[in-house]
Motif scaffolding. Structure first.
Motif, mmCIF file in Angstrom:
data_model
loop_
_atom_site.group_PDB
_atom_site.id
_atom_site.type_symbol
_atom_site.label_atom_id
_atom_site.label_comp_id
_atom_site.label_asym_id
_atom_site.label_seq_id
_atom_site.Cartn_x
_atom_site.Cartn_y
_atom_site.Cartn_z
ATOM 1 N N ALA A 55 0.831 -1.201 0.000
ATOM 2 C CA ALA A 55 0.000 0.000 0.000
ATOM 3 C C ALA A 55 0.872 1.261 0.000
ATOM 4 C CB ALA A 55 -0.932 -0.015 1.209
ATOM 5 N N LYS A 56 1.895 1.282 0.846
ATOM 6 C CA LYS A 56 2.792 2.432 0.934
ATOM 7 C C LYS A 56 3.470 2.701 -0.407
ATOM 8 C CE LYS A 56 5.405 5.457 3.257
ATOM 9 N NZ LYS A 56 4.865 6.632 3.975
ATOM 10 N N ALA A 57 3.968 1.647 -1.035
ATOM 11 C CA ALA A 57 4.672 1.792 -2.306
ATOM 12 C C ALA A 57 3.755 2.303 -3.405
ATOM 13 C CB ALA A 57 5.281 0.449 -2.712
ATOM 14 N N ASN A 58 2.463 2.064 -3.251
ATOM 15 C CA ASN A 58 1.493 2.520 -4.245
ATOM 16 C C ASN A 58 0.791 3.815 -3.837
ATOM 17 O OD1 ASN A 58 1.848 0.560 -6.276
ATOM 18 N ND2 ASN A 58 0.655 -0.930 -5.126
ATOM 19 N N GLY A 59 1.373 4.513 -2.845
ATOM 20 C CA GLY A 59 0.902 5.855 -2.550
ATOM 21 C C GLY A 59 0.042 6.040 -1.328
ATOM 22 N N ASN A 60 -0.210 4.983 -0.559
ATOM 23 C CA ASN A 60 -1.006 5.126 0.660
ATOM 24 C C ASN A 60 -0.138 5.816 1.721
ATOM 25 O OD1 ASN A 60 -2.731 4.799 2.884
ATOM 26 N ND2 ASN A 60 -3.381 2.763 2.239
ATOM 27 N N PRO A 61 -0.512 7.008 2.221
ATOM 28 C CA PRO A 61 0.350 7.775 3.133
ATOM 29 C C PRO A 61 0.270 7.287 4.576
ATOM 30 C CG PRO A 61 -1.654 9.006 2.705
ATOM 31 C CD PRO A 61 -1.752 7.742 1.886
ATOM 32 N N ILE A 62 0.983 6.214 4.887
ATOM 33 C CA ILE A 62 0.938 5.613 6.216
ATOM 34 C C ILE A 62 2.332 5.415 6.771
ATOM 35 C CG2 ILE A 62 -1.273 4.420 5.916
ATOM 36 C CD1 ILE A 62 0.327 1.882 5.205
ATOM 37 N N LYS A 63 2.406 5.282 8.103
ATOM 38 C CA LYS A 63 3.622 4.891 8.793
ATOM 39 C C LYS A 63 3.252 3.850 9.842
ATOM 40 C CE LYS A 63 7.070 7.707 9.482
ATOM 41 N NZ LYS A 63 7.896 7.486 8.301
ATOM 42 N N THR A 64 4.238 3.032 10.227
ATOM 43 C CA THR A 64 4.009 1.968 11.202
ATOM 44 C C THR A 64 4.889 2.189 12.428
ATOM 45 O OG1 THR A 64 3.541 0.407 9.409
ATOM 46 C CG2 THR A 64 3.998 -0.518 11.590
ATOM 47 N N PRO A 65 4.314 2.706 13.514
ATOM 48 C CA PRO A 65 5.099 2.918 14.727
ATOM 49 C C PRO A 65 4.990 1.785 15.753
ATOM 50 C CG PRO A 65 3.048 4.097 14.912
ATOM 51 C CD PRO A 65 3.010 3.375 13.583
ATOM 52 N N TYR A 66 4.204 0.723 15.439
ATOM 53 C CA TYR A 66 3.937 -0.294 16.466
ATOM 54 C C TYR A 66 3.626 -1.629 15.793
ATOM 55 C CZ TYR A 66 1.934 -2.277 20.799
ATOM 56 O OH TYR A 66 1.672 -3.052 21.911
ATOM 57 N N ARG A 94 13.380 2.418 -0.090
ATOM 58 C CA ARG A 94 12.962 3.726 0.403
ATOM 59 C C ARG A 94 11.566 3.645 1.015
ATOM 60 N NH1 ARG A 94 12.518 9.432 -3.063
ATOM 61 N NH2 ARG A 94 11.581 10.653 -1.360
ATOM 62 N N ALA A 95 10.679 2.903 0.353
ATOM 63 C CA ALA A 95 9.317 2.747 0.876
ATOM 64 C C ALA A 95 9.335 2.075 2.247
ATOM 65 C CB ALA A 95 8.465 1.945 -0.105
ATOM 66 N N ILE A 96 10.204 1.081 2.419
ATOM 67 C CA ILE A 96 10.325 0.396 3.713
ATOM 68 C C ILE A 96 10.820 1.372 4.775
ATOM 69 C CG2 ILE A 96 11.605 -1.378 4.983
ATOM 70 C CD1 ILE A 96 11.641 -2.993 2.315
ATOM 71 N N ALA A 97 11.845 2.145 4.426
ATOM 72 C CA ALA A 97 12.411 3.111 5.379
ATOM 73 C C ALA A 97 11.379 4.161 5.784
ATOM 74 C CB ALA A 97 13.637 3.785 4.768
ATOM 75 N N GLU A 98 10.535 4.551 4.848
ATOM 76 C CA GLU A 98 9.524 5.563 5.135
ATOM 77 C C GLU A 98 8.321 4.979 5.859
ATOM 78 O OE1 GLU A 98 8.669 7.354 1.374
ATOM 79 O OE2 GLU A 98 10.508 8.559 1.353
ATOM 80 N N LEU A 99 8.118 3.680 5.737
ATOM 81 C CA LEU A 99 6.989 3.025 6.390
ATOM 82 C C LEU A 99 7.278 2.696 7.847
ATOM 83 C CD1 LEU A 99 4.207 1.528 6.328
ATOM 84 C CD2 LEU A 99 5.491 -0.520 5.600
ATOM 85 N N VAL A 100 8.374 2.008 8.116
ATOM 86 C CA VAL A 100 8.657 1.489 9.452
ATOM 87 C C VAL A 100 9.300 2.572 10.315
ATOM 88 C CG1 VAL A 100 9.815 -0.298 10.776
ATOM 89 C CG2 VAL A 100 8.960 -0.821 8.486
ATOM 90 N N ASP A 101 8.570 3.031 11.306
ATOM 91 C CA ASP A 101 9.052 4.055 12.236
ATOM 92 C C ASP A 101 9.653 3.345 13.450
ATOM 93 O OD1 ASP A 101 9.385 6.047 14.156
ATOM 94 O OD2 ASP A 101 7.698 7.215 13.394
ATOM 95 N N THR A 102 10.965 3.326 13.529
ATOM 96 C CA THR A 102 11.651 2.569 14.580
ATOM 97 C C THR A 102 11.884 3.381 15.855
ATOM 98 O OG1 THR A 102 13.824 3.192 13.718
ATOM 99 C CG2 THR A 102 12.835 1.167 12.852
ATOM 100 N N ARG A 103 11.418 4.643 15.878
ATOM 101 C CA ARG A 103 11.739 5.503 17.016
ATOM 102 C C ARG A 103 10.526 5.959 17.829
ATOM 103 N NH1 ARG A 103 15.512 10.225 14.806
ATOM 104 N NH2 ARG A 103 15.495 10.699 17.033
#
Length: 328
Positions: free
Chosen positions: A97-108, A310-319
């Motif tokens: 979804a992220k790679a296809n333009g869905n503006p999301i992040k995963t913090p958990y 890049r999509a993975i880095a922008e999706l997974v919020d490790t902090r």
């Protein structure tokens, strides 16, 4: 002061502090918190059952609205349409979804499940992935089971074109399998566990490494403008996660009641096929997506020039969630 002047000041302050300007814009008081619950996420069911989020936000006058997600595809559609603020999905489905333009992040991370496998009827002559060539196989597009199916086919040297894919939502896939309308099904718990225990269905291919975690996704704009509210949601998830670990039998009972499955089915999902021990997004989740990502290009599910790393880095919020996660 005019809005334009305020935004200029915010942008100037951001440049000094290293923060995004949007994070400095004061948002209006939140009136409604919208999030999903899902039978594939027992933690969400516990959180909803006990009303801990409602208690958390009651003094602020915030209404909590729960929306049922029948699968990762539904949760991600709701997020993309701004119908919910926080939603549950599988990791690889979130990346797609992220790679296809869905503006999301995963913090958990809400769990590490083994929630999918390839399933056939108890009397089926199919014994291996290779036997699926030319067969009808049900799977829900945009979900971990569908992507699990594609990756599983590769292990036998097969492609998507070597089978007849039947796109059905998870519960309908189970029904189609048991009624003989398809030859196999990429299942999802609790439906898969129910078919296994109640109809004698057989799991012909399992691979826990192909199950890409339970991602709790947040719309980027919501995370940027309402970090305090997201933090409070994560704290509530942490309370529910700890409760599930301490009370797996009771958690299974809640799943049984919510999903309308038998207690043995729910126990199989909660106690034997779910790991709730590591909610902190980190290198293992990033690596799992990096290993899985090539299937998205191989099956033309993303554009050929998509930068998946890049999509993975922008999706997974490790902090973000680190201060709010309870240490084991």
């Amino acid at each position: 002061m005019k809005r334009r002047t305020l935004l200029k000041l915010a942008a100037g302050s951001a440049a000094l502090s290293g923060l995004s300007p949007v994070s400095l814009v004061v948002a209006a008081p939140l009136k409604e918190l919208r999030l999903d619950y899902a039978y594939y996420s027992p933690v969400s069911l516990v959180l909803r059952r006990f009303g801990w989020l409602e208690d958390e936000f009651k003094a602020d006058g915030v209404q909590v609205r729960w929306v049922l997600s029948a699968g990762s595809n539904r949760a991600l559609e709701y997020l993309n349409a701004n119908s919910i603020d926080i939603g549950s999905s599988a990791g690889l489905a979130a990346l797609l979804a992220k790679a296809n333009g869905n503006p999301i992040k995963t913090p958990y991370i809400f769990s590490r499940p083994e929630w999918t496998a390839l399933v056939v009827r108890k009397d089926s002559p199919i014994r291996s992935v290779g036997d699926l060539k030319g067969k009808k196989v049900a799977a829900t597009k945009g979900t971990d089971p569908y992507l699990f199916l594609l990756r599983s086919l590769q292990t036998a040297g097969l492609k998507r074109s070597d089978i007849e894919h039947v796109s059905l939502q998870h519960a309908d896939g189970r029904a189609a399998l048991e009624q003989g309308k398809v030859d196999a099904w990429a299942g999802l718990d609790p439906h898969m566990a129910a078919s296994e225990l109640e109809a004698g269905s057989k799991l012909i291919y399992r691979n826990v490494a192909f199950n890409t975690y339970g991602f709790l996704n947040v719309r980027e704009e919501f995370l940027a403008t309402r970090p305090a509210e997201v933090a409070r949601v994560i704290k509530a998830y942490e309370r529910a996660r700890a409760w599930v670990i301490a009370n797996p039998g009771e958690a299974a009972k809640i799943l049984s009641e919510e999903a309308k499955v038998t207690l043995p089915v729910a126990l199989l999902q909660v106690k034997l096929r779910s790991d709730f021990s590591n909610p902190q997004p980190g290198s293992e989740h990033v690596k799992a997506l990096q290993v899985a990502a090539p299937i998205l290009k191989a099956e033309a599910l993303v554009k050929g020039d998509t930068d998946l790393n890049r999509a993975i880095a922008e999706l997974v919020d490790t902090r973000f969630a680190q201060p709010y996660i309870t240490k084991a």
